[in-house]
Motif scaffolding. Sequence first.
Motif, PDB file in Angstrom:
ATOM      1  N   THR A  49       0.828  -1.206   0.000  1.00 10.03           N
ATOM      2  CA  THR A  49       0.000   0.000   0.000  1.00 10.03           C
ATOM      3  C   THR A  49       0.862   1.254   0.000  1.00 10.03           C
ATOM      4  O   THR A  49       0.586   2.218  -0.738  1.00 10.03           O
ATOM      5  CB  THR A  49      -0.942   0.008   1.210  1.00 10.03           C
ATOM      6  OG1 THR A  49      -1.769  -1.163   1.179  1.00 10.03           O
ATOM      7  CG2 THR A  49      -1.823   1.237   1.211  1.00 10.03           C
ATOM      8  N   ALA A  50       1.903   1.277   0.822  1.00  2.67           N
ATOM      9  CA  ALA A  50       2.779   2.448   0.892  1.00  2.67           C
ATOM     10  C   ALA A  50       3.461   2.706  -0.454  1.00  2.67           C
ATOM     11  O   ALA A  50       3.491   3.846  -0.939  1.00  2.67           O
ATOM     12  CB  ALA A  50       3.823   2.266   1.985  1.00  2.67           C
ATOM     13  N   THR A  51       3.993   1.651  -1.075  1.00  2.00           N
ATOM     14  CA  THR A  51       4.654   1.840  -2.367  1.00  2.00           C
ATOM     15  C   THR A  51       3.637   2.143  -3.468  1.00  2.00           C
ATOM     16  O   THR A  51       3.938   2.886  -4.409  1.00  2.00           O
ATOM     17  CB  THR A  51       5.467   0.593  -2.743  1.00  2.00           C
ATOM     18  OG1 THR A  51       4.623  -0.578  -2.688  1.00  2.00           O
ATOM     19  CG2 THR A  51       6.633   0.408  -1.790  1.00  2.00           C
ATOM     20  N   GLY A  52       2.446   1.580  -3.363  1.00  2.12           N
ATOM     21  CA  GLY A  52       1.408   1.875  -4.345  1.00  2.12           C
ATOM     22  C   GLY A  52       1.013   3.338  -4.320  1.00  2.12           C
ATOM     23  O   GLY A  52       0.857   3.981  -5.364  1.00  2.12           O
ATOM     24  N   ALA A 111      -4.963  -7.253  -6.141  1.00  9.09           N
ATOM     25  CA  ALA A 111      -5.983  -6.780  -7.079  1.00  9.09           C
ATOM     26  C   ALA A 111      -5.992  -5.258  -7.177  1.00  9.09           C
ATOM     27  O   ALA A 111      -6.199  -4.690  -8.252  1.00  9.09           O
ATOM     28  CB  ALA A 111      -7.364  -7.286  -6.641  1.00  9.09           C
ATOM     29  N   VAL A 112      -5.745  -4.588  -6.056  1.00  5.55           N
ATOM     30  CA  VAL A 112      -5.764  -3.117  -6.039  1.00  5.55           C
ATOM     31  C   VAL A 112      -4.460  -2.525  -6.549  1.00  5.55           C
ATOM     32  O   VAL A 112      -4.438  -1.600  -7.371  1.00  5.55           O
ATOM     33  CB  VAL A 112      -6.064  -2.604  -4.612  1.00  5.55           C
ATOM     34  CG1 VAL A 112      -5.922  -1.081  -4.547  1.00  5.55           C
ATOM     35  CG2 VAL A 112      -7.462  -3.024  -4.180  1.00  5.55           C
ATOM     36  N   TRP A 113      -3.324  -3.069  -6.074  1.00  2.00           N
ATOM     37  CA  TRP A 113      -2.025  -2.462  -6.352  1.00  2.00           C
ATOM     38  C   TRP A 113      -1.191  -3.224  -7.378  1.00  2.00           C
ATOM     39  O   TRP A 113      -0.112  -2.779  -7.746  1.00  2.00           O
ATOM     40  CB  TRP A 113      -1.226  -2.333  -5.056  1.00  2.00           C
ATOM     41  CG  TRP A 113      -1.890  -1.493  -4.017  1.00  2.00           C
ATOM     42  CD1 TRP A 113      -2.380  -1.908  -2.819  1.00  2.00           C
ATOM     43  CD2 TRP A 113      -2.153  -0.087  -4.082  1.00  2.00           C
ATOM     44  NE1 TRP A 113      -2.919  -0.866  -2.123  1.00  2.00           N
ATOM     45  CE2 TRP A 113      -2.796   0.275  -2.871  1.00  2.00           C
ATOM     46  CE3 TRP A 113      -1.900   0.906  -5.030  1.00  2.00           C
ATOM     47  CZ2 TRP A 113      -3.193   1.576  -2.601  1.00  2.00           C
ATOM     48  CZ3 TRP A 113      -2.297   2.205  -4.764  1.00  2.00           C
ATOM     49  CH2 TRP A 113      -2.926   2.529  -3.570  1.00  2.00           C
ATOM     50  N   GLY A 114      -1.656  -4.383  -7.824  1.00  5.09           N
ATOM     51  CA  GLY A 114      -0.868  -5.165  -8.769  1.00  5.09           C
ATOM     52  C   GLY A 114       0.102  -6.082  -8.050  1.00  5.09           C
ATOM     53  O   GLY A 114       0.301  -5.984  -6.832  1.00  5.09           O
ATOM     54  N   ASN A 115       0.710  -6.988  -8.807  1.00  4.48           N
ATOM     55  CA  ASN A 115       1.617  -7.957  -8.192  1.00  4.48           C
ATOM     56  C   ASN A 115       3.043  -7.852  -8.697  1.00  4.48           C
ATOM     57  O   ASN A 115       3.838  -8.777  -8.547  1.00  4.48           O
ATOM     58  CB  ASN A 115       1.096  -9.389  -8.414  1.00  4.48           C
ATOM     59  CG  ASN A 115       0.873  -9.681  -9.895  1.00  4.48           C
ATOM     60  OD1 ASN A 115       1.236  -8.886 -10.761  1.00  4.48           O
ATOM     61  ND2 ASN A 115       0.270 -10.828 -10.180  1.00  4.48           N
ATOM     62  N   ASN A 116       3.388  -6.713  -9.295  1.00  3.16           N
ATOM     63  CA  ASN A 116       4.763  -6.521  -9.757  1.00  3.16           C
ATOM     64  C   ASN A 116       5.663  -6.160  -8.583  1.00  3.16           C
ATOM     65  O   ASN A 116       5.265  -5.418  -7.674  1.00  3.16           O
ATOM     66  CB  ASN A 116       4.826  -5.402 -10.806  1.00  3.16           C
ATOM     67  CG  ASN A 116       4.077  -5.767 -12.071  1.00  3.16           C
ATOM     68  OD1 ASN A 116       4.049  -6.934 -12.473  1.00  3.16           O
ATOM     69  ND2 ASN A 116       3.463  -4.778 -12.709  1.00  3.16           N
ATOM     70  N   ALA A 117       6.892  -6.680  -8.621  1.00  7.12           N
ATOM     71  CA  ALA A 117       7.859  -6.345  -7.583  1.00  7.12           C
ATOM     72  C   ALA A 117       8.239  -4.868  -7.676  1.00  7.12           C
ATOM     73  O   ALA A 117       8.349  -4.309  -8.772  1.00  7.12           O
ATOM     74  CB  ALA A 117       9.105  -7.222  -7.726  1.00  7.12           C
ATOM     75  N   ARG A 118       8.415  -4.232  -6.528  1.00  2.00           N
ATOM     76  CA  ARG A 118       8.728  -2.808  -6.490  1.00  2.00           C
ATOM     77  C   ARG A 118       9.899  -2.550  -5.559  1.00  2.00           C
ATOM     78  O   ARG A 118      10.071  -3.248  -4.558  1.00  2.00           O
ATOM     79  CB  ARG A 118       7.525  -1.996  -6.006  1.00  2.00           C
ATOM     80  CG  ARG A 118       6.270  -2.187  -6.832  1.00  2.00           C
ATOM     81  CD  ARG A 118       5.083  -1.558  -6.162  1.00  2.00           C
ATOM     82  NE  ARG A 118       3.854  -1.820  -6.894  1.00  2.00           N
ATOM     83  CZ  ARG A 118       2.647  -1.476  -6.468  1.00  2.00           C
ATOM     84  NH1 ARG A 118       2.513  -0.877  -5.297  1.00  2.00           N
ATOM     85  NH2 ARG A 118       1.574  -1.741  -7.189  1.00  2.00           N
ATOM     86  N   ALA A 119      10.675  -1.536  -5.898  1.00  2.00           N
ATOM     87  CA  ALA A 119      11.753  -1.097  -5.015  1.00  2.00           C
ATOM     88  C   ALA A 119      11.193  -0.090  -4.016  1.00  2.00           C
ATOM     89  O   ALA A 119      10.257   0.657  -4.325  1.00  2.00           O
ATOM     90  CB  ALA A 119      12.878  -0.472  -5.827  1.00  2.00           C
ATOM     91  N   LEU A 120      11.740  -0.085  -2.824  1.00  2.00           N
ATOM     92  CA  LEU A 120      11.327   0.851  -1.781  1.00  2.00           C
ATOM     93  C   LEU A 120      12.574   1.483  -1.189  1.00  2.00           C
ATOM     94  O   LEU A 120      13.432   0.783  -0.648  1.00  2.00           O
ATOM     95  CB  LEU A 120      10.527   0.119  -0.695  1.00  2.00           C
ATOM     96  CG  LEU A 120      10.126   0.954   0.531  1.00  2.00           C
ATOM     97  CD1 LEU A 120       9.277   2.149   0.126  1.00  2.00           C
ATOM     98  CD2 LEU A 120       9.376   0.092   1.543  1.00  2.00           C
ATOM     99  N   ASP A 121      12.681   2.780  -1.317  1.00  2.00           N
ATOM    100  CA  ASP A 121      13.848   3.509  -0.824  1.00  2.00           C
ATOM    101  C   ASP A 121      13.456   4.334   0.393  1.00  2.00           C
ATOM    102  O   ASP A 121      12.718   5.313   0.285  1.00  2.00           O
ATOM    103  CB  ASP A 121      14.403   4.416  -1.928  1.00  2.00           C
ATOM    104  CG  ASP A 121      15.686   5.135  -1.495  1.00  2.00           C
ATOM    105  OD1 ASP A 121      16.222   4.805  -0.418  1.00  2.00           O
ATOM    106  OD2 ASP A 121      16.137   6.027  -2.245  1.00  2.00           O
ATOM    107  N   LEU A 122      13.945   3.915   1.548  1.00  2.00           N
ATOM    108  CA  LEU A 122      13.666   4.627   2.792  1.00  2.00           C
ATOM    109  C   LEU A 122      14.727   5.664   3.110  1.00  2.00           C
ATOM    110  O   LEU A 122      14.695   6.283   4.178  1.00  2.00           O
ATOM    111  CB  LEU A 122      13.560   3.629   3.953  1.00  2.00           C
ATOM    112  CG  LEU A 122      12.414   2.618   3.880  1.00  2.00           C
ATOM    113  CD1 LEU A 122      12.463   1.671   5.073  1.00  2.00           C
ATOM    114  CD2 LEU A 122      11.062   3.318   3.807  1.00  2.00           C
ATOM    115  N   GLY A 123      15.685   5.840   2.190  1.00  2.00           N
ATOM    116  CA  GLY A 123      16.743   6.819   2.418  1.00  2.00           C
ATOM    117  C   GLY A 123      17.878   6.306   3.284  1.00  2.00           C
ATOM    118  O   GLY A 123      18.725   7.092   3.736  1.00  2.00           O
ATOM    119  N   ILE A 124      17.918   5.004   3.523  1.00  2.00           N
ATOM    120  CA  ILE A 124      18.989   4.408   4.333  1.00  2.00           C
ATOM    121  C   ILE A 124      19.915   3.664   3.380  1.00  2.00           C
ATOM    122  O   ILE A 124      19.494   2.699   2.730  1.00  2.00           O
ATOM    123  CB  ILE A 124      18.429   3.436   5.381  1.00  2.00           C
ATOM    124  CG1 ILE A 124      17.332   4.110   6.195  1.00  2.00           C
ATOM    125  CG2 ILE A 124      19.545   2.934   6.304  1.00  2.00           C
ATOM    126  CD1 ILE A 124      16.586   3.151   7.123  1.00  2.00           C
TER     127      ILE A 124
END
Length: 297
Positions: A49-52, A111-124
């Motif tokens: 949800t956060a990355t979406g 179903a809402v956000w898709g199932n593709n892998a995503r990168a998440l950058d928290l700045g660390i």
Amino acid sequence: MAFFVEVLVGGLLAGVMYGLVALGFVLIYKASGVFNFAQGAMVFLGALTATGLEQQGVPLWLAIAMTAIFTVVLAILIERLILKPLLAQPPISLFMATLGLAFVIEGLAQAVWGNNARALDLGIPDVPLEWLLDSTGVGVSTFDLVASIIALALIGVLSAFFSLTKTGRALRAVADDTKAALSVGIPLERVLIIVWSAAGLVALVAGLLWGARNGVQYSLTLVALKAFPVLIIGGFSSIPGAFAGGLIIGASEKLADVYIGPMIGGGIESWFPYVLALLFLLVRPEGLFGDRIIRRV
């Protein structure tokens, strides 16, 4: 020697984050005596949800805040609409409800956000600590260290909250004897809402940290499976036990993968924690910090 220390420290840092995932299971189990199988799906849902939202143009900090609110609301709805009608039912009914809920959450999230892998950058940054590498030759990831500090701080805060506050004492009373707690005026519904909300926020933090480390993808639900051996070793009802069990699992799986894996063809990291958990079940089935079970016959 430096290589051994590097592997050990890396395992311990991963173990702290395993303990964070297990913490969500412990909170629900302490309050209701039910193993919440949907906790892994909540970890996945929070990160997804956060990355979406971020992909929709929402700043990451705002996306995380919105996801936190959504997680708390979802936890309240789960408690009110699913668990409350089943409180009088046997524990297996509640467990099956959380099992079904896990699949529903996973399906709706994709179903809402898709199932593709995503990168998440928290700045660390995920780079070795230069000063430690230069002085000792031990490479420790900056991200793993910071993530472990965050996880450890959250574990410590929740442990203090449920040990020292009035709500925490109410939680322990509900866990020990629900009927007795109700008879002395403890508001069961309010306690369960607080616990489920806390478990939801823990799932969000765990999802963000593991998502930034490994990518936001369906395999995050598999990370939650590592909570099983952590709980078996630490104890299902102990917050410090989740931390200790996580350290044991994290360190043992890394050391086993490096030193035993090559002798048997590799892949040991995925199943060694469960072997260790089985051995613990034979010796101390209640876990290191769990309440010892005494049966009189």
